[in-house]
Write a protein that holds these residues in place. Structure first.
Motif, PDB file in Angstrom:
ATOM      1  N   GLN A  38       0.825  -1.215   0.000  1.00 46.09           N
ATOM      2  CA  GLN A  38       0.000   0.000   0.000  1.00 46.09           C
ATOM      3  C   GLN A  38       0.860   1.267   0.000  1.00 46.09           C
ATOM      4  O   GLN A  38       0.419   2.327  -0.452  1.00 46.09           O
ATOM      5  N   ALA A  41       1.916   1.614  -3.835  1.00 47.86           N
ATOM      6  CA  ALA A  41       0.873   1.600  -4.863  1.00 47.86           C
ATOM      7  C   ALA A  41       0.550   2.994  -5.397  1.00 47.86           C
ATOM      8  O   ALA A  41       0.446   3.176  -6.625  1.00 47.86           O
ATOM      9  N   SER A 112      -4.959  -1.237  -3.686  1.00 48.23           N
ATOM     10  CA  SER A 112      -4.218  -1.113  -4.949  1.00 48.23           C
ATOM     11  C   SER A 112      -5.150  -1.264  -6.151  1.00 48.23           C
ATOM     12  O   SER A 112      -5.023  -0.528  -7.142  1.00 48.23           O
TER      13      SER A 112
END
Length: 268
Positions: A38, A41, A112
């Motif tokens: 995360q 992303a 994502s």
């Protein structure tokens, strides 16, 4: 040795499946790795698609939060990484830990995927992805809050996990409704329409109050929900919509009041 004593020693010496069972450990690793993805992303998506939040239907709705508010994603993803590494190290220690880890993995993958589909202007797909994430987050919080007594991890880790996922849910829960507005605008509904956006905003406020009650006034959830509603208040004011701005501000106050009421009711 008395037979009852022998039986007790045999059963008490068995490994506890809730803390270190083979089925739990891999999911701790999976969650930790996905939490770290995360952090990168947004960099990947922005490099490929640019800052899609500044243009298109995602930025046209009157109930879109003010731009500064999206910085909370940095806090959420960082807390997710810290929490996941702590869980990897200590574990939560409950019979439902694997279920929570799977839900968290769904959320982290969903983040994502949500960025990718939103960057492509697949707005209804982004609504579906965000809704799935919200459903997983609700289940996580119901476990962390409603069944906290089951946890054998350090108390600070239980608090950290509830705060992290509560903040995540509070912000994303409001974002789902903003995404619905963006998807409707992308489908041809007028972005200047006030009343239909007020309906969505009121629905978001009712949703927030319900979750505040169900989750027993969890502080993390309160912070995320109020952050979103205040940002919508400011965003609507910047778009010269006094009615939407005032409604969002009132909704933030209602959520705070609901939290205070729930917290007071829990006192002995």
């Amino acid at each position: 040795m008395h037979p009852d004593q022998e039986t007790y020693l045999r059963t008490s010496s068995r490994p506890t499946p809730t803390t270190n069972s083979p089925s739990v450990r891999p999911w701790r690793w999976i969650m930790a790795v996905l939490a770290l993805t995360q952090l990168v992303a947004p960099l990947v998506v922005n490099a490929v698609a640019g800052n899609f939040l500044r243009t298109g239907a995602t930025n046209q709705a009157l109930i879109t939060p003010a731009g500064y508010a999206f910085s909370v994603w940095g806090v959420i993803t960082l807390l997710s990484a810290v929490t996941s590494v702590a869980v990897l190290r200590f574990g939560l220690g409950s019979s439902w830990e694997t279920s929570l880890l799977i839900d968290a993995s769904v959320v982290f993958v969903g983040y994502s995927v949500w960025l990718a589909v939103a960057a492509q202007d697949w707005l209804w797909a982004s609504v579906v992805v965000a809704a799935v994430m919200v459903a997983a987050l609700i289940h996580i919080l119901l476990l962390l809050v409603g069944r906290r007594a089951d946890l054998t991890c350090p108390s600070w880790l239980a608090t950290l996990a509830a705060t992290t996922f509560g903040l995540y849910l509070g912000w994303l829960g409001a974002a789902v409704f903003a995404n619905v507005a963006a998807a409707l605008i992308g489908s041809g509904v007028s972005a200047a329409g006030v009343w239909w956006q007020l309906v969505i905003l009121v629905a978001a406020a009712v949703f927030a109050v319900l979750l505040t009650t169900v989750l027993r006034g969890t502080w993390g959830y309160l912070a995320g929900a109020v952050w979103a509603l205040v940002a919508i208040t400011i965003g609507a004011a910047q778009r010269d919509s006094v009615v939407v701005s005032a409604t969002a501000g009132a909704a933030a106050l209602v959520v705070v009041a609901a939290t205070v009421r729930v917290r007071r009711a829990q006192r002995p």
